[in-house]
Design a protein around this motif. Structure first.
Motif, PDB file in Angstrom:
ATOM      1  N   ALA A  36       0.825  -1.206   0.000  1.00 30.55           N
ATOM      2  CA  ALA A  36       0.000   0.000   0.000  1.00 30.55           C
ATOM      3  C   ALA A  36       0.858   1.256   0.000  1.00 30.55           C
ATOM      4  O   ALA A  36       0.580   2.222  -0.717  1.00 30.55           O
ATOM      5  CB  ALA A  36      -0.942  -0.004   1.203  1.00 30.55           C
ATOM      6  N   VAL A  37       1.922   1.248   0.799  1.00 27.71           N
ATOM      7  CA  VAL A  37       2.837   2.400   0.840  1.00 27.71           C
ATOM      8  C   VAL A  37       3.498   2.594  -0.513  1.00 27.71           C
ATOM      9  O   VAL A  37       3.584   3.715  -1.034  1.00 27.71           O
ATOM     10  CB  VAL A  37       3.896   2.222   1.944  1.00 27.71           C
ATOM     11  CG1 VAL A  37       5.017   3.252   1.787  1.00 27.71           C
ATOM     12  CG2 VAL A  37       3.255   2.358   3.322  1.00 27.71           C
ATOM     13  N   ARG A  38       3.961   1.510  -1.105  1.00 26.46           N
ATOM     14  CA  ARG A  38       4.629   1.602  -2.410  1.00 26.46           C
ATOM     15  C   ARG A  38       3.687   2.167  -3.472  1.00 26.46           C
ATOM     16  O   ARG A  38       4.059   3.040  -4.262  1.00 26.46           O
ATOM     17  CB  ARG A  38       5.132   0.231  -2.822  1.00 26.46           C
ATOM     18  CG  ARG A  38       5.883   0.233  -4.165  1.00 26.46           C
ATOM     19  CD  ARG A  38       6.549  -1.084  -4.432  1.00 26.46           C
ATOM     20  NE  ARG A  38       5.578  -2.158  -4.639  1.00 26.46           N
ATOM     21  CZ  ARG A  38       5.358  -3.139  -3.785  1.00 26.46           C
ATOM     22  NH1 ARG A  38       6.027  -3.206  -2.632  1.00 26.46           N
ATOM     23  NH2 ARG A  38       4.471  -4.080  -4.060  1.00 26.46           N
ATOM     24  N   ASN A  39       2.439   1.701  -3.483  1.00 26.82           N
ATOM     25  CA  ASN A  39       1.484   2.183  -4.480  1.00 26.82           C
ATOM     26  C   ASN A  39       1.092   3.638  -4.231  1.00 26.82           C
ATOM     27  O   ASN A  39       0.916   4.414  -5.180  1.00 26.82           O
ATOM     28  CB  ASN A  39       0.245   1.291  -4.486  1.00 26.82           C
ATOM     29  CG  ASN A  39       0.518  -0.070  -5.090  1.00 26.82           C
ATOM     30  OD1 ASN A  39       1.409  -0.217  -5.929  1.00 26.82           O
ATOM     31  ND2 ASN A  39      -0.244  -1.078  -4.672  1.00 26.82           N
ATOM     32  N   ARG A  40       0.939   4.011  -2.971  1.00 23.04           N
ATOM     33  CA  ARG A  40       0.637   5.416  -2.682  1.00 23.04           C
ATOM     34  C   ARG A  40       1.780   6.312  -3.137  1.00 23.04           C
ATOM     35  O   ARG A  40       1.558   7.407  -3.675  1.00 23.04           O
ATOM     36  CB  ARG A  40       0.385   5.613  -1.177  1.00 23.04           C
ATOM     37  CG  ARG A  40      -0.947   5.110  -0.702  1.00 23.04           C
ATOM     38  CD  ARG A  40      -1.293   5.690   0.660  1.00 23.04           C
ATOM     39  NE  ARG A  40      -2.488   5.084   1.219  1.00 23.04           N
ATOM     40  CZ  ARG A  40      -3.205   5.595   2.210  1.00 23.04           C
ATOM     41  NH1 ARG A  40      -2.847   6.735   2.763  1.00 23.04           N
ATOM     42  NH2 ARG A  40      -4.279   4.974   2.657  1.00 23.04           N
ATOM     43  N   GLU A  41       3.000   5.863  -2.933  1.00 21.48           N
ATOM     44  CA  GLU A  41       4.141   6.676  -3.348  1.00 21.48           C
ATOM     45  C   GLU A  41       4.145   6.873  -4.863  1.00 21.48           C
ATOM     46  O   GLU A  41       4.469   7.967  -5.347  1.00 21.48           O
ATOM     47  CB  GLU A  41       5.440   6.023  -2.875  1.00 21.48           C
ATOM     48  CG  GLU A  41       5.642   6.129  -1.367  1.00 21.48           C
ATOM     49  CD  GLU A  41       6.935   5.492  -0.884  1.00 21.48           C
ATOM     50  OE1 GLU A  41       7.508   4.677  -1.639  1.00 21.48           O
ATOM     51  OE2 GLU A  41       7.347   5.808   0.241  1.00 21.48           O
ATOM     52  N   ILE A  42       3.787   5.855  -5.606  1.00 22.34           N
ATOM     53  CA  ILE A  42       3.695   5.982  -7.065  1.00 22.34           C
ATOM     54  C   ILE A  42       2.662   7.047  -7.431  1.00 22.34           C
ATOM     55  O   ILE A  42       2.898   7.911  -8.294  1.00 22.34           O
ATOM     56  CB  ILE A  42       3.324   4.629  -7.703  1.00 22.34           C
ATOM     57  CG1 ILE A  42       4.480   3.644  -7.551  1.00 22.34           C
ATOM     58  CG2 ILE A  42       2.970   4.810  -9.180  1.00 22.34           C
ATOM     59  CD1 ILE A  42       4.141   2.226  -8.002  1.00 22.34           C
TER      60      ILE A  42
END
Length: 229
Positions: A178-184
């Motif tokens: 979730a963190v990785r996708n939000r950062e994208i």
């Protein structure tokens, strides 16, 4: 036994960038922003923003500059990823209906609450339609976006949190995915010039009162707008 989800923290540099264009936006501060309506027209983002997916229930219009920035954000995503717009323009009538419906629900659920308390709680989730500063979606300057994976599936942006516990942009306790996708998502939208509502990771805007308050500008360029203009 359920699989334990590993949580993660946001990239510190990105968190600082996000906090610089995201923050509290109390109604009083929004109302102090001077509106310099520029008269820019609305455009259909289904035609103006190639590559961006638009929900069927969405009223697919944004101000021309905002639509251009949305296209820039789409181009900034990694190959295969797409923005998914769930809300763009919202009519004043629709905004009022959402506000009034939630206010009525609170009245039924908490009959002992004062009018002021019910209104304050409603304003936490729905921008009021009867204040000098119009809600962002009613100006054609705000857009709610999510992220689609190259497979076409919705990217995970919330787990293991649910509901409003997952709403804050820099919420703690999110999974690594979730963190990785939000950062994208954040990197692309910030690069295009949008500011973000700290309480709603999906809500971005450019040129409205909310945008002005978040970045410390005394003026905004978009006010109320309708399709008939």
């Amino acid at each position: 036994m359920p699989r334990r989800i590993r949580t993660a923290v946001f990239n510190s540099e990105l968190a600082v960038r996000l906090q610089a264009v995201s923050g509290p936006e109390p109604i009083a501060a929004l109302n102090r922003v001077k509106e310099r309506e520029c008269g820019e027209p609305l455009v259909d983002i289904r035609k103006h923003c190639p590559g961006v997916c638009v929900s069927r229930k969405c009223l697919p219009y944004l101000r021309k500059t905002v639509a251009e920035k949305l296209s820039q954000a789409q181009e900034a995503l990694p190959p295969g990823y797409k923005l998914h717009v769930t809300t763009a323009l919202r009519t004043k009538e629709a905004q009022q209906a959402l506000f009034d419906k939630y206010f009525a629900e609170l009245t039924e659920k908490h009959p002992d609450w004062s009018y002021a308390t019910r209104r304050r709680q409603t304003c936490r989730f729905f921008a009021p339609h009867d204040q000098p500063a119009p809600p962002g979606h009613c100006t054609g300057a705000a857009v709610d976006v999510h992220l689609l994976l190259p497979s076409g599936k919705k990217a995970e942006l919330r787990k293991p949190l649910t509901g409003w516990k997952s709403a804050r942009s820099l919420a703690t306790g999110l999974s690594e995915r979730a963190v990785r996708n939000r950062e994208i998502l954040f990197v692309a939208m910030l690069a295009a010039g949008f500011s973000n509502c700290a309480e709603e990771f999906w809500h971005f805007s450019y040129g409205d009162a909310g945008w002005a308050v978040r970045i410390g500008e005394p003026e905004c360029v978009y006010g109320w707008v309708s399709l008939s203009q």
